[in-house]
Write a protein that holds these residues in place. Structure first.
Motif, short mmCIF file in Angstrom:
data_model
loop_
_atom_site.label_atom_id
_atom_site.label_comp_id
_atom_site.label_asym_id
_atom_site.label_seq_id
_atom_site.Cartn_x
_atom_site.Cartn_y
_atom_site.Cartn_z
N SER A 52 0.85 -1.19 0.00
CA SER A 52 0.00 0.00 0.00
C SER A 52 0.88 1.24 0.00
CB SER A 52 -0.90 0.02 1.23
OG SER A 52 -1.55 1.26 1.37
N ALA A 53 0.45 2.25 -0.74
CA ALA A 53 1.20 3.50 -0.77
C ALA A 53 1.26 4.16 0.60
CB ALA A 53 0.58 4.46 -1.79
N VAL A 54 0.28 3.84 1.46
CA VAL A 54 0.25 4.41 2.80
C VAL A 54 1.45 3.95 3.63
CG1 VAL A 54 -1.13 4.60 4.92
CG2 VAL A 54 -2.26 4.52 2.70
N LEU A 55 2.01 2.79 3.30
CA LEU A 55 3.13 2.25 4.06
C LEU A 55 4.48 2.81 3.62
CD1 LEU A 55 2.07 -1.51 4.22
CD2 LEU A 55 2.22 0.07 6.15
N GLN A 56 4.52 3.50 2.50
CA GLN A 56 5.80 4.01 2.01
C GLN A 56 6.42 4.97 3.01
OE1 GLN A 56 5.10 5.64 -1.90
NE2 GLN A 56 4.53 3.67 -2.77
N ASP A 57 7.74 4.84 3.16
CA ASP A 57 8.44 5.64 4.16
C ASP A 57 9.86 5.90 3.68
OD1 ASP A 57 8.95 6.90 6.70
OD2 ASP A 57 7.49 5.53 7.60
N GLU A 58 10.73 6.30 4.59
CA GLU A 58 12.13 6.48 4.23
C GLU A 58 13.01 6.25 5.44
OE1 GLU A 58 13.05 11.17 4.89
OE2 GLU A 58 12.25 10.62 2.93
N ILE A 59 14.26 5.91 5.18
CA ILE A 59 15.29 5.80 6.21
C ILE A 59 16.42 6.72 5.81
CG2 ILE A 59 16.99 4.28 7.29
CD1 ILE A 59 15.13 1.97 6.92
N ALA A 60 16.58 7.78 6.54
CA ALA A 60 17.64 8.76 6.27
C ALA A 60 17.60 9.23 4.83
CB ALA A 60 19.00 8.16 6.62
N GLY A 61 16.40 9.47 4.32
CA GLY A 61 16.25 9.96 2.96
C GLY A 61 16.17 8.89 1.90
N VAL A 62 16.36 7.64 2.27
CA VAL A 62 16.28 6.53 1.31
C VAL A 62 14.85 6.00 1.29
CG1 VAL A 62 17.10 4.22 0.72
CG2 VAL A 62 18.68 5.90 1.71
N PRO A 63 14.15 6.07 0.16
CA PRO A 63 12.76 5.58 0.12
C PRO A 63 12.69 4.07 0.37
CG PRO A 63 13.29 6.95 -1.80
CD PRO A 63 14.58 6.63 -1.12
N ILE A 64 11.71 3.67 1.15
CA ILE A 64 11.46 2.25 1.38
C ILE A 64 9.97 1.99 1.20
CG2 ILE A 64 13.42 1.82 2.91
CD1 ILE A 64 11.55 2.20 5.31
N PRO A 65 9.58 0.83 0.64
CA PRO A 65 8.16 0.58 0.40
C PRO A 65 7.35 0.35 1.66
CG PRO A 65 9.50 -1.33 -0.22
CD PRO A 65 10.45 -0.22 0.08
N CYS A 66 8.00 -0.09 2.74
CA CYS A 66 7.30 -0.28 4.01
C CYS A 66 8.34 -0.28 5.13
CB CYS A 66 6.48 -1.57 4.02
SG CYS A 66 7.45 -3.07 3.83
N PRO A 67 7.94 0.00 6.36
CA PRO A 67 8.91 0.19 7.45
C PRO A 67 9.30 -1.09 8.18
CG PRO A 67 6.74 0.83 8.20
CD PRO A 67 6.58 0.40 6.77
N VAL A 68 9.38 -2.21 7.47
CA VAL A 68 9.78 -3.48 8.08
C VAL A 68 10.98 -4.02 7.32
CG1 VAL A 68 9.07 -5.83 8.68
CG2 VAL A 68 7.40 -3.97 8.72
#
Length: 643
Positions: A52-68
């Motif tokens: 889901s697009a709602v789960l998209q996030d980032e780690i130190a500016g690096v896009p990640i599809p979900c936070p797991v």
């Protein structure tokens, strides 16, 4: 290897093996499957995690599809990364990585009562050159890699700095960012701090974010001196090192409280990004760490003890938390799409009832007698079992139609109506199979006008269902804990998945037999004649029976798809409607199959053995799933009313 098969079948077997053998066997099996043509599709289908697009996030500016994320030590050689990437993983740690290989042949240990894993050497890895070469060849997935850099054991801070420079040069082309590890080397605090500052500058020069890797046993007063705000972020480490040893313990019930405390301290100290690694064994753990200030979590021992479905369950819990207070989308009107599928289901039920009435009375329709050229009475004078045999085929078809209609109606009303992706997939797959099976009726050259009319009426309903379909995240609270009720539900889910696949095999077999040899030996034993004698008596009789058998096989396979898909993807805490769907959707089919056999005296044990096994799976599955699906729904309702 979804959770239902992991806990009921594979985990009991794997935990009888040594940890290393169990890990290697699992990773090589999953990795091998992912490299086969269509392998990743099978893995994704079994797990059915929809990003889901709602789960998209980032780690130190690096896009990640979900936070797991996934810990590096769980699959240090990346054997199954392509497979694991299909299960709801958003990023992958590689490491620890040292400039040269660190070998360790001592056994890995499981501490099952604590849900922990003990590694004999926390430095063990294949070395920078091997890992860089593996990344250069490609990993088969697009998830970002965060590489944990660690000095060689026994290095001085100056030696370690030179090593880190070499590591950065070799791995920077392939890494999205780096975890900088150096606080567990036993150096004096001032030397460790100086070393970390210099490595941070080297990483910045390489143009990659650098996250400070912080062991969970970090002394209270040292965190301020580390200046977390000056780093791209912080990683709360997963390993607790044994004093005076290179052995490390990952996971364990005590680790979560230590990580929660450290996450809060890091957030208070101004850390920009926080990754909590290794302490998550159930969705509730992840939510607590995120609430404490973590941006993402990283799985290790929880993956082993809770099963490969853990990432999906965590993502569903995070998704629910993010959307629970947002405005709920307006459900489509009855006539937009889902209502047509409901009508299709109702029509299937009505058609099944009419078929049952005909099959239990006259059996043959006028056009059947016209095709045969003889009446029912003539057939009875030739062989009194033929009409009973045809009745048995048609009544089992009728029961299957009613069951299928119940599933379609329920999946439309409770799934499709609210934008459930899995329900839509289940319905469309089952319907595609069902309508395609119409051509099986023609396998022996008999065209059934009633079936043709039914298909012509129902097909527009399916086409109208396809209009404007949209997927929406579920707004029902997911299960958060690995409690006894959840573990029990895994066995119940296993029963229904096995039932679905078993019925699919049965449906395909019946269809194949129906358009080839038509009869199995027990059929001819019941009839008391040979197929040749039947064909000699009336050349149209076998084609008519073949048409019934092939049609029933197609309908059974279509029902099997609906059952298997619902069991694979729909079993979530509190979904009481699904339990009732299993209950009421199973009764007509099983009742028809058993009652008609005993009514006509066709009670051969071998012939009915698959039905007995199916009924056993059905009853046991309902019993095991009831507390998870129905009782939990009742408890939620009580909480809502109280609030």
């Amino acid at each position: 290897m979804p959770d239902w098969s992991y806990h009921s079948i594979f985990k009991p077997l794997l935990f009888r093996l040594t940890s290393k053998i169990a890990r290697d066997l699992t990773l090589h099996t999953m990795g091998g499957l992912s490299r086969m043509p269509g392998g990743t599709f099978v893995i994704k289908t079994m797990g059915h995690f929809e990003q889901s697009a709602v789960l998209q996030d980032e780690i130190a500016g690096v896009p990640i599809p979900c936070p797991v994320g996934l810990s590096g030590a769980l699959d240090p050689e990346g054997i199954a990364h392509k497979a694991l990437a299909q299960l709801g993983i958003g990023f992958i740690e590689l490491g620890p990585v040292t400039v040269r290989e660190v070998r360790c042949d001592a056994p890995i240990e499981r501490v099952s009562e604590q849900e922990a894993i003990v590694y004999p050497d926390g430095y063990a890895n294949a070395g920078a050159d091997a890992i860089a070469e593996r990344l250069r060849k490609g990993t088969g997935h697009r998830l970002p890699h965060f590489v944990r850099l660690r000095p060689m054991p026994g290095s001085t801070p100056r030696e370690a700095l030179l090593q880190q420079q070499e590591l950065l040069e070799k791995l920077a082309p392939y890494a999205a960012g780096f975890y900088i590890d150096g606080l567990a080397e036993g150096w004096p605090p001032d030397e460790a701090l100086a070393y970390l500052r210099e490595v941070r500058q080297l990483a910045a020069a390489a143009g990659k974010p650098a996250l400070l890797y912080i062991p969970p046993q970090l002394p209270e007063g040292m965190l301020r001196e580390l200046q977390p705000a000056s780093w791209s972020g912080g990683v709360v480490g997963e390993a607790q090192r044994e004093e005076g040893s290179r052995r490390i313990c990952v996971g364990g019930h005590a680790l979560l409280s230590a990580q929660l405390s450290l996450v809060r301290r890091l957030r208070a100290a101004g850390a920009a990004t926080i990754v909590a690694a290794g302490a998550v064994s159930q969705p509730q753990d992840a939510l607590e760490l995120l609430a404490a200030g973590a941006n993402s979590v990283q799985l290790h021992s929880g993956f082993v003890y809770a099963g490969p479905g853990l990432p999906k369950r965590i993502n569903e819990a995070i998704l629910y938390e993010r959307i629970r207070d947002t405005e709920e989308p307006e459900p489509p009107s009855f006539w937009a799409n889902w209502g047509w599928m409901s009508l299709l289901g109702i029509s299937m039920m009505i058609g099944g009832v009419l078929t049952w009435l005909i099959a239990s009375t006259s059996v043959l329709l006028p056009y059947d007698e016209t095709f045969l050229g003889v009446s029912r009475s003539v057939i009875n004078r030739f062989n009194g079992h033929i009409i009973h045999f045809m009745s048995h085929d048609r009544i089992t078809l009728a029961g299957t139609m009613i069951s299928l209609g119940i599933f379609y109606y329920q999946l439309a009303s409770h799934g499709l109506r609210f934008g459930s992706h899995w329900a839509r997939t289940a319905l469309l797959t089952s319907c595609t199979v069902g309508f395609s099976s119409f051509f099986l009726y023609l396998g022996y050259g008999y065209f059934d006008p009633l079936h043709a009319i039914a298909a012509a009426v129902l097909l527009p309903m399916l086409l109208l269902t396809l209009r404007g379909l949209k997927d929406y995240p579920s707004r029902k609270p997911p299960g958060l804990r690995n409690d006894a009720v959840w573990y029990r539900a895994q066995w119940g889910q296993c029963c229904f998945v096995v039932l679905g696949f078993g019925l699919a095999i049965g449906g395909l077999t019946i269809s194949f037999v129906g358009i080839t040899q038509v009869f199995v030996p027990t059929d001819l034993a019941y009839l008391g004649v040979t197929a040749e004698l039947l064909a000699d008596w009336n050349e149209h009789l076998i084609p008519l029976i073949a048409h019934d058998r092939a049609g029933f096989g197609g309908a059974l396979f279509s029902l099997a798809v609906a059952i298997a898909a619902s069991a694979l993807w729909g079993v979530n805490q509190g979904e009481s409607w699904l339990w009732w769907t299993f209950l009421w959707g199973g009764i007509p089919g099983f009742a028809a199959g058993l009652m008609v056999h005993f009514h006509i005296g066709y009670t051969d044990f071998i012939h009915l053995l698959p039905v007995y096994i199916a009924v056993l799976l059905y009853v046991v599955g309902l019993y095991l799933l009831y507390p998870f699906l129905v009782r939990r729904a009742g408890k939620k309702a009580e909480v809502t009313v109280t609030a």
